[in-house]
Design a protein around this motif. Structure first.
Motif, mmCIF file in Angstrom:
data_model
loop_
_atom_site.group_PDB
_atom_site.id
_atom_site.type_symbol
_atom_site.label_atom_id
_atom_site.label_comp_id
_atom_site.label_asym_id
_atom_site.label_seq_id
_atom_site.Cartn_x
_atom_site.Cartn_y
_atom_site.Cartn_z
ATOM 1 N N ALA A 1 62.916 -18.155 0.238
ATOM 2 C CA ALA A 1 62.930 -19.246 -0.984
ATOM 3 C C ALA A 1 62.564 -20.474 -0.255
ATOM 4 O O ALA A 1 61.879 -21.231 -1.004
ATOM 5 C CB ALA A 1 64.416 -19.303 -1.514
ATOM 6 N N ALA B 1 59.055 -22.417 -1.192
ATOM 7 C CA ALA B 1 58.999 -23.692 -1.878
ATOM 8 C C ALA B 1 58.216 -24.455 -1.092
ATOM 9 O O ALA B 1 57.418 -25.546 -1.390
ATOM 10 C CB ALA B 1 60.553 -24.193 -1.918
ATOM 11 N N ASP C 1 57.053 -27.253 -3.958
ATOM 12 C CA ASP C 1 57.939 -27.263 -5.111
ATOM 13 C C ASP C 1 59.424 -28.118 -4.595
ATOM 14 O O ASP C 1 60.053 -27.331 -4.047
ATOM 15 C CB ASP C 1 58.050 -26.079 -5.552
ATOM 16 C CG ASP C 1 58.746 -25.917 -6.930
ATOM 17 O OD1 ASP C 1 59.740 -26.985 -7.234
ATOM 18 O OD2 ASP C 1 58.679 -24.970 -7.641
ATOM 19 N N ARG C 2 59.314 -29.282 -4.848
ATOM 20 C CA ARG C 2 60.615 -30.303 -4.424
ATOM 21 C C ARG C 2 61.843 -29.482 -5.183
ATOM 22 O O ARG C 2 62.760 -29.263 -4.538
ATOM 23 C CB ARG C 2 60.440 -31.421 -5.065
ATOM 24 C CG ARG C 2 59.503 -32.304 -4.153
ATOM 25 C CD ARG C 2 59.260 -33.592 -4.810
ATOM 26 N NE ARG C 2 58.267 -34.522 -4.222
ATOM 27 C CZ ARG C 2 57.203 -34.466 -3.993
ATOM 28 N NH1 ARG C 2 56.602 -33.586 -4.992
ATOM 29 N NH2 ARG C 2 56.329 -35.380 -3.555
ATOM 30 N N ASN C 3 61.745 -29.211 -6.456
ATOM 31 C CA ASN C 3 63.011 -28.453 -6.989
ATOM 32 C C ASN C 3 63.262 -27.185 -6.565
ATOM 33 O O ASN C 3 64.664 -26.824 -6.352
ATOM 34 C CB ASN C 3 62.692 -28.380 -8.787
ATOM 35 C CG ASN C 3 62.453 -29.705 -9.327
ATOM 36 O OD1 ASN C 3 63.374 -30.710 -8.838
ATOM 37 N ND2 ASN C 3 61.782 -29.865 -10.398
ATOM 38 N N ALA C 4 62.423 -26.278 -6.260
ATOM 39 C CA ALA C 4 62.507 -25.104 -5.655
ATOM 40 C C ALA C 4 63.085 -25.140 -4.174
ATOM 41 O O ALA C 4 64.274 -24.464 -3.702
ATOM 42 C CB ALA C 4 61.518 -24.156 -5.519
ATOM 43 N N LEU C 5 62.796 -26.352 -3.399
ATOM 44 C CA LEU C 5 63.251 -26.528 -2.122
ATOM 45 C C LEU C 5 64.811 -26.946 -2.179
ATOM 46 O O LEU C 5 65.605 -26.321 -1.564
ATOM 47 C CB LEU C 5 62.462 -27.386 -1.490
ATOM 48 C CG LEU C 5 63.084 -27.526 -0.002
ATOM 49 C CD1 LEU C 5 63.071 -26.460 0.777
ATOM 50 C CD2 LEU C 5 62.167 -28.780 0.895
ATOM 51 N N SER D 1 66.823 -26.384 -4.622
ATOM 52 C CA SER D 1 67.550 -25.055 -5.110
ATOM 53 C C SER D 1 68.022 -24.303 -3.889
ATOM 54 O O SER D 1 68.839 -23.410 -4.096
ATOM 55 C CB SER D 1 66.941 -24.254 -6.203
ATOM 56 O OG SER D 1 66.686 -25.292 -7.408
#
Length: 107
Positions: free
Chosen positions: A15, A19, A24-28, A30
């Protein structure tokens, strides 16, 4: 030869790499625990500042070359617009399915 993302055995590390490579800031966020920590070349860094500078605003990308048997260690060709390309080592600590610490530096 790079290791495909779906071949990374530790889900939290997979993950994280996904990210980073997607920017992807949000995925990182998370993929990380609340209060996650990190170090770069042996020095602790502010994770939000470091990821913004070294990943997001500079188009960071990881091409994973090897992973350890436990899936928590990687060697990757890392590149960004600031530093160009370099071989890097990454070590992750995972708690409850999320990364609580990562350490990176030149390999």
């Amino acid at each position: 030869m790079s290791i495909a993302l779906d071949q990374l055995t530790e889900p939290a590390v997979r993950a994280f790499v996904a990210a980073v490579n997607a920017g992807d800031r949000n995925a990182l966020q998370s993929a990380l625990t609340l209060g996650a920590t990190m170090s770069d070349d042996g020095s602790d860094r502010d994770i939000a500042d470091w990821t913004e500078r070294e990943i997001f605003s500079s188009e960071g990308h990881m091409d994973v070359l090897t992973q350890t048997g436990d899936g928590l260690g990687l060697v990757a060709n890392y590149r960004n617009d600031t530093w160009g390309a370099m071989r890097t080592a990454w070590r992750f600590t995972v708690d409850n399915g999320k990364i609580s610490r990562f350490e990176t530096g030149q390999a």
